[in-house]
Scaffold this active site. Structure first.
Site, PDB file in Angstrom:
ATOM      1  CG  HIS A 132      -2.113  -0.874   1.080  1.00 30.66           C
ATOM      2  ND1 HIS A 132      -2.074  -2.209   1.421  1.00 30.66           N
ATOM      3  CD2 HIS A 132      -3.373  -0.636   0.632  1.00 30.66           C
ATOM      4  CE1 HIS A 132      -3.254  -2.759   1.196  1.00 30.66           C
ATOM      5  NE2 HIS A 132      -4.059  -1.822   0.714  1.00 30.66           N
ATOM      6  CE  LYS A 136      -3.754  -0.567   4.781  1.00 29.76           C
ATOM      7  NZ  LYS A 136      -5.092   0.017   5.056  1.00 29.76           N
TER       8      LYS A 136
END
Length: 241
Positions: A132, A136
């Protein structure tokens, strides 16, 4: 037209707000983020639907708001504790509720394929890798946890989060989970099955957050037609039990 409040005004919240602006069956009547969380549960307008992509810290206020106005709840917040998930399930006794770590239709299919592959490749080594963007805040991703659950529905197998040092040989039943963070990656999930002299990899790549927002709104449309209950994404989208 369904009135909607958005819990979470980050990138996902803004993406959902942008999509709703082009719809004629929903309108956003309020939104809340960490900076104005004190308006929960009494400072938001009444609505038929609350969509939550925020922070676990906002969950108590969301639950209290939904109890007060009797609205349906679509929750996509990850990093929730077992107690917080139980609170959402309890809320489902009063209003329709769905929680999912991923609202992509492709990821829903990936979970099904992962479960099937796990049955046919029993005894193979299994590893989950998720990637990600560098903003995040939780790891592993909610989707990675869902994939682990697809491999181990009973939740009895040991899960190893990364490896460091002299860890010894890989145990037969463990599931490895690895989290990569960097750049602007919307989300990539891989499930690796390692057998003798061969490997099978199932992969899903998200090109943008729009797929998750569209999936959440598709689930919301179905949820508004349901009786109170705590639903899964598969139940709403596929009619799965």
């Amino acid at each position: 037209m369904a009135r909607v409040v958005l819990i979470g005004n980050g990138k996902m919240g803004k993406t959902i707000e942008g999509l709703i602006a082009f719809r004629d069956d929903m309108e956003v009547v309020g939104e809340v983020g960490i900076e104005n969380a004190d308006i929960l549960p009494d400072g938001l307008p009444e609505a038929e639907l609350a969509i939550d992509f925020s922070n676990p810290a906002l969950l108590p206020g969301l639950v209290a708001y939904a109890q007060r106005v009797k609205c349906a709840v679509v929750s996509g917040t990850t990093g929730l504790t077992a107690k917080q998930l139980a609170d959402l399930a309890d809320l489902g006794k009063m209003v329709p509720v769905i929680h999912s770590g991923n609202y992509s239709l492709g990821v829903a299919v990936l979970r099904k394929l992962t479960a099937e592959a796990g049955k046919y490749l029993a005894g193979w080594d299994e590893e989950v890798v998720e990637t990600h963007h560098n903003q995040k805040v939780d790891a592993p991703s909610g989707t990675a946890k869902m994939l682990v659950a697809a491999l181990d529905p009973e939740g009895t197998r040991p899960v190893v989060y990364g490896r460091e040092g002299i860890v010894g040989a890989r145990t037969k039943d463990e599931i490895g989970v690895h989290s990569l963070r960097g750049g602007t990656v919307a989300g990539t999930h891989e499930v690796h099955f390692f057998g003798p002299d061969e490997e099978v990899v199932l992969t899903h790549r998200a090109s943008s957050r729009t797929i998750f927002a569209e999936g959440a709104l598709a689930a919301a449309t179905r949820l508004l037609q349901r009786e109170p209950g705590f639903y899964t994404f598969d139940e709403l989208m596929f009619g799965a039990e």
